[in-house]
Design an enzyme around this catalytic site. Structure first.
Site, PDB file in Angstrom:
ATOM      1  N   GLU A  99       0.852  -1.178   0.064  1.00 21.71           N
ATOM      2  CA  GLU A  99      -0.091   0.063   0.138  1.00 21.71           C
ATOM      3  C   GLU A  99       0.942   1.460  -0.041  1.00 21.71           C
ATOM      4  OE1 GLU A  99      -2.759   1.501  -0.241  1.00 21.71           O
ATOM      5  OE2 GLU A  99      -4.275   0.614   0.694  1.00 21.71           O
ATOM      6  N   ASP A 100       0.307   2.317  -0.458  1.00 19.08           N
ATOM      7  CA  ASP A 100       1.056   3.583  -0.449  1.00 19.08           C
ATOM      8  C   ASP A 100       1.001   4.136   0.923  1.00 19.08           C
ATOM      9  OD1 ASP A 100      -1.616   4.167  -0.524  1.00 19.08           O
ATOM     10  OD2 ASP A 100      -1.375   5.670  -2.104  1.00 19.08           O
ATOM     11  N   ASP A 103      -4.398   5.369   6.019  1.00 18.61           N
ATOM     12  CA  ASP A 103      -4.855   6.593   6.728  1.00 18.61           C
ATOM     13  C   ASP A 103      -5.957   6.269   7.726  1.00 18.61           C
ATOM     14  OD1 ASP A 103      -5.523   9.299   7.014  1.00 18.61           O
ATOM     15  OD2 ASP A 103      -6.566   9.643   5.037  1.00 18.61           O
ATOM     16  N   PHE A 152      -1.356  16.107   3.941  1.00 20.05           N
ATOM     17  CA  PHE A 152      -1.815  15.320   2.892  1.00 20.05           C
ATOM     18  C   PHE A 152      -0.349  15.484   2.033  1.00 20.05           C
ATOM     19  CE2 PHE A 152      -3.505  14.850  -1.219  1.00 20.05           C
ATOM     20  CZ  PHE A 152      -4.395  13.886  -1.187  1.00 20.05           C
ATOM     21  N   ARG A 165       2.053  12.391  -8.923  1.00 15.80           N
ATOM     22  CA  ARG A 165       2.676  11.211  -8.828  1.00 15.80           C
ATOM     23  C   ARG A 165       3.960  11.128  -9.289  1.00 15.80           C
ATOM     24  NH1 ARG A 165      -1.875   7.902  -7.561  1.00 15.80           N
ATOM     25  NH2 ARG A 165      -3.844   8.508  -8.543  1.00 15.80           N
TER      26      ARG A 165
HETATM   27  P1  IMP Z   1      -7.767   4.723   4.202  1.00 20.03           P
HETATM   28  O1  IMP Z   1      -8.715   3.821   3.511  1.00 20.03           O
HETATM   29  O2  IMP Z   1      -8.400   5.923   4.833  1.00 20.03           O
HETATM   30  O3  IMP Z   1      -6.503   4.298   5.133  1.00 20.03           O
HETATM   31  O4  IMP Z   1      -7.058   5.655   2.830  1.00 20.03           O
HETATM   32  C1  IMP Z   1      -6.070   4.971   2.165  1.00 20.03           C
HETATM   33  C2  IMP Z   1      -6.183   5.709   0.708  1.00 20.03           C
HETATM   34  O5  IMP Z   1      -6.587   7.177   0.827  1.00 20.03           O
HETATM   35  C3  IMP Z   1      -4.592   5.626   0.381  1.00 20.03           C
HETATM   36  O6  IMP Z   1      -4.478   4.721  -0.394  1.00 20.03           O
HETATM   37  C4  IMP Z   1      -4.582   7.114  -0.900  1.00 20.03           C
HETATM   38  O7  IMP Z   1      -5.239   6.441  -2.091  1.00 20.03           O
HETATM   39  C5  IMP Z   1      -5.561   7.895   0.090  1.00 20.03           C
HETATM   40  N1  IMP Z   1      -4.799   9.186   0.967  1.00 20.03           N
HETATM   41  C6  IMP Z   1      -4.921   9.042   2.129  1.00 20.03           C
HETATM   42  N2  IMP Z   1      -4.202  10.078   2.570  1.00 20.03           N
HETATM   43  C7  IMP Z   1      -3.691  10.459   1.474  1.00 20.03           C
HETATM   44  C8  IMP Z   1      -2.408  11.475   1.294  1.00 20.03           C
HETATM   45  O8  IMP Z   1      -2.020  12.126   2.294  1.00 20.03           O
HETATM   46  N3  IMP Z   1      -2.107  11.820   0.252  1.00 20.03           N
HETATM   47  C9  IMP Z   1      -2.482  11.115  -0.860  1.00 20.03           C
HETATM   48  N4  IMP Z   1      -3.470   9.949  -0.978  1.00 20.03           N
HETATM   49  C10 IMP Z   1      -3.941   9.949   0.205  1.00 20.03           C
END
Ligand code: IMP
Length: 177
Positions: A99-100, A103, A152, A165
């Site tokens: 995963e990147d 959050d 962010f 990206r």
């Molecule tokens: P989660 O499901 O809330 O954990 O969010 C995960 C997804 O939200 C990541 O795979 C990203 O695509 C997006 N995301 C959350 N925070 C950021 C950020 O700071 N920058 C860019 N994308 C983010």
């Protein structure tokens, strides 16, 4: 004419490369003598994924998966849509989801359920970034790049509305961009 804007560096290229190598070392050690299936969670992890798999020196099979959350770019709505699933076998395999960023944890929570249903031998998670402030699910990240505060971030695969990206570093956006 499109205005050019260079975001501020948050985590630089060299620092990222050192962490990616360290995560690959841990994977090499944990799965020594075995094969792993590494799953790229599109789109955000594509650069982290390609760097990581090239530092892993055990046999790797690559898979790609794409999920998107309903909602806008900055905010997960709480629902996920599977846009592309893996195509190869997962049953009995050592699987590492790549995963990147974690959050709220929703994406990885749902992906974990998705993969457990496919009966892997082992299921591990690698994430470049982790923002603990908004976490709503209990998540264990086996291979973590950086824990960061709640800002962010863009670059190194992460986007804002499809942009940034391609930046080789992780940056933060200033107001207005
Ligand atoms: P989660 O499901 O809330 O954990 O969010 C995960 C997804 O939200 C990541 O795979 C990203 O695509 C997006 N995301 C959350 N925070 C950021 C950020 O700071 N920058 C860019 N994308 C983010």
């Amino acid at each position: 004419m499109i205005e050019s804007y260079t975001p501020e560096v948050f985590i630089g290229e060299e620092e990222i490369a050192l962490r990616v190598q360290a995560l690959a070392n841990a994977i090499n050690q944990d799965f020594f003598g075995q094969e792993v299936v590494m799953v790229c969670v599109l789109k955000g992890s594509f650069i982290f994924f390609t760097d990581l798999i090239r530092k892993v020196n055990i046999p790797v099979r690559t898979e790609f998966i794409s999920v998107s959350s309903y909602g806008d770019d900055n905010f997960s709505s709480g629902e996920l849509k599977m846009e592309l699933d893996v195509t190869g076998a997962i049953e009995g395999e050592n699987v590492i989801i790549v995963e990147d960023i974690v959050d709220t944890g929703l994406t990885i929570h749902e992906l974990t359920k998705h993969f457990i249903a496919k009966n892997p031998n082992e299921l591990k998670l690698a994430s470049l970034l982790y923002k603990p402030n908004k976490l709503k699910h209990s998540i264990n990240i086996d291979y973590l790049g950086f824990e960061i505060e709640d800002k962010f971030v863009i670059g190194y695969g992460l986007d804002y509305a499809g942009r940034y990206r391609e930046l080789p570093y992780l940056g933060v956006l200033n107001a207005g961009h």
